[in-house]
Structures are given as structure tokens and as C-alpha cells.
Design a protein around this motif. Structure first.
Motif, PDB file in Angstrom:
ATOM      1  N   GLY A  62      20.257 -58.254 -45.099  1.00 47.94           N
ATOM      2  CA  GLY A  62      21.178 -58.697 -46.246  1.00 47.94           C
ATOM      3  C   GLY A  62      22.242 -57.966 -46.201  1.00 47.94           C
ATOM      4  O   GLY A  62      22.898 -58.022 -47.378  1.00 47.94           O
ATOM      5  N   VAL A  63      22.740 -57.086 -45.401  1.00 49.06           N
ATOM      6  CA  VAL A  63      24.087 -56.365 -45.370  1.00 49.06           C
ATOM      7  C   VAL A  63      25.079 -57.339 -45.381  1.00 49.06           C
ATOM      8  O   VAL A  63      25.267 -57.765 -43.770  1.00 49.06           O
ATOM      9  N   PRO A  64      26.035 -57.809 -46.124  1.00 47.72           N
ATOM     10  CA  PRO A  64      27.083 -58.886 -45.810  1.00 47.72           C
ATOM     11  C   PRO A  64      27.937 -58.279 -44.759  1.00 47.72           C
ATOM     12  O   PRO A  64      28.467 -59.288 -44.013  1.00 47.72           O
ATOM     13  N   GLU A  65      28.512 -57.206 -44.591  1.00 42.30           N
ATOM     14  CA  GLU A  65      29.493 -56.482 -43.656  1.00 42.30           C
ATOM     15  C   GLU A  65      28.752 -56.532 -42.180  1.00 42.30           C
ATOM     16  O   GLU A  65      29.684 -56.979 -41.077  1.00 42.30           O
ATOM     17  N   ALA A  66      27.516 -56.413 -42.022  1.00 36.90           N
ATOM     18  CA  ALA A  66      26.910 -56.732 -40.917  1.00 36.90           C
ATOM     19  C   ALA A  66      26.979 -58.042 -40.319  1.00 36.90           C
ATOM     20  O   ALA A  66      27.208 -58.263 -39.073  1.00 36.90           O
ATOM     21  N   CYS A  67      26.689 -58.992 -41.183  1.00 36.13           N
ATOM     22  CA  CYS A  67      26.800 -60.446 -41.072  1.00 36.13           C
ATOM     23  C   CYS A  67      27.920 -60.896 -40.555  1.00 36.13           C
ATOM     24  O   CYS A  67      28.228 -61.617 -39.491  1.00 36.13           O
ATOM     25  N   PHE A  68      29.081 -60.279 -41.083  1.00 33.78           N
ATOM     26  CA  PHE A  68      30.707 -60.728 -40.868  1.00 33.78           C
ATOM     27  C   PHE A  68      30.832 -59.955 -39.333  1.00 33.78           C
ATOM     28  O   PHE A  68      31.408 -60.674 -38.544  1.00 33.78           O
ATOM     29  N   ASN A  69      30.481 -58.886 -39.148  1.00 31.53           N
ATOM     30  CA  ASN A  69      30.562 -58.247 -37.775  1.00 31.53           C
ATOM     31  C   ASN A  69      29.939 -59.111 -36.806  1.00 31.53           C
ATOM     32  O   ASN A  69      30.440 -59.250 -35.767  1.00 31.53           O
ATOM     33  N   LEU A  70      28.706 -59.540 -36.908  1.00 29.45           N
ATOM     34  CA  LEU A  70      27.787 -60.276 -35.840  1.00 29.45           C
ATOM     35  C   LEU A  70      28.881 -61.808 -35.981  1.00 29.45           C
ATOM     36  O   LEU A  70      28.918 -62.502 -34.661  1.00 29.45           O
ATOM     37  N   SER A  71      29.536 -62.165 -36.882  1.00 36.47           N
ATOM     38  CA  SER A  71      30.206 -63.449 -36.670  1.00 36.47           C
ATOM     39  C   SER A  71      31.410 -63.332 -35.782  1.00 36.47           C
ATOM     40  O   SER A  71      31.622 -64.006 -35.024  1.00 36.47           O
TER      41      SER A  71
END
Length: 120
Positions: A35-44
Motif C-alpha cells: 500500500g505504499v503509493p510512492e512504490a506503486c508510482f515507481n513501478l508505473s
């Protein structure tokens, strides 16, 4: 509304600068799942660029949406870019404007510029 080349240019130039720190696919994948949004963005960004994984704009869009939904300004800016360019999602200037406005309200100056460009 029209899609403007300057909006696309600003968005494409900003993509490499949007991630936080060095991207570590394994770490970011686990953090995104937690649930870490910065990590989701990095994956994007990883899926947007390809290389480490097969380039997949739809997956990049989904991860950017997850980040934005959790309050990540970069994810919201990314959604504006995806909707503006039609990569990974059907091109939609109204949705692009919505997400650029959201990112602008969160303090992203590039998003504010893109809002102005779309409205002019």
C-alpha cells in the motif's frame, strides 16, 4: 479540447524525474502490494519505460492510478499524461484535465502548466 504537443512534451520530459530515489523492482513491488503509493508510482515508471519488464502502458496506468488514489501527486500527474496521450487508456481530454488539476492542487507546477495549456 485539443491535445497539445507542449503538454505532451512537458509530461514526457517529466516522467524520468518523477520517481523517488533509485527504483528497485523487487522492493517497490512488495511496497506497492503493502500500500505504499510512492512504490506503486515507481513501478508505473518501470512498466512505462520497459526494459526491466516488458513495456506495458496499461499496467503503468493502473499502477499510477493506485498511487493517485492513495494521494500521490506524481501518480495523479501521470494519469493526466496517460489520458492526454492515450497510452494505456482511451485518450480523454476531460479526464486528463481532471487529473492535471488534481495534481496542480497538490502542488505540481508542471500539472498547473498543463491545465493552463489544455484550457487555452
Amino acid at each position: 479540447m485539443k491535445t497539445y504537443k507542449s503538454v505532451i512534451l512537458v509530461g514526457l520530459l517529466a516522467i524520468p524525474l518523477l520517481g523517488f530515489g533509485k527504483i528497485d523492482f523487487t522492493r517497490d513491488k512488495a511496497a506497492c502490494e503493502a500500500g505504499v503509493p510512492e512504490a506503486c508510482f515507481n513501478l508505473s515508471l518501470v512498466y512505462y519505460r520497459g526494459g526491466i519488464v516488458k513495456q506495458d502502458y496499461k499496467k503503468a496506468f493502473e499502477l499510477s492510478k493506485m498511487a493517485c488514489d492513495k494521494g500521490n501527486v506524481k501518480g495523479c500527474f501521470g494519469l493526466g499524461l496517460f489520458y492526454n496521450t492515450g497510452k494505456g487508456v482511451k485518450q480523454d481530454n476531460q479526464k486528463s484535465l481532471f487529473y492535471y488539476t488534481k495534481a496542480c492542487e497538490m502542488g505540481n507546477i508542471d500539472a498547473c502548466y498543463n491545465v493552463g495549456t489544455l484550457l487555452s
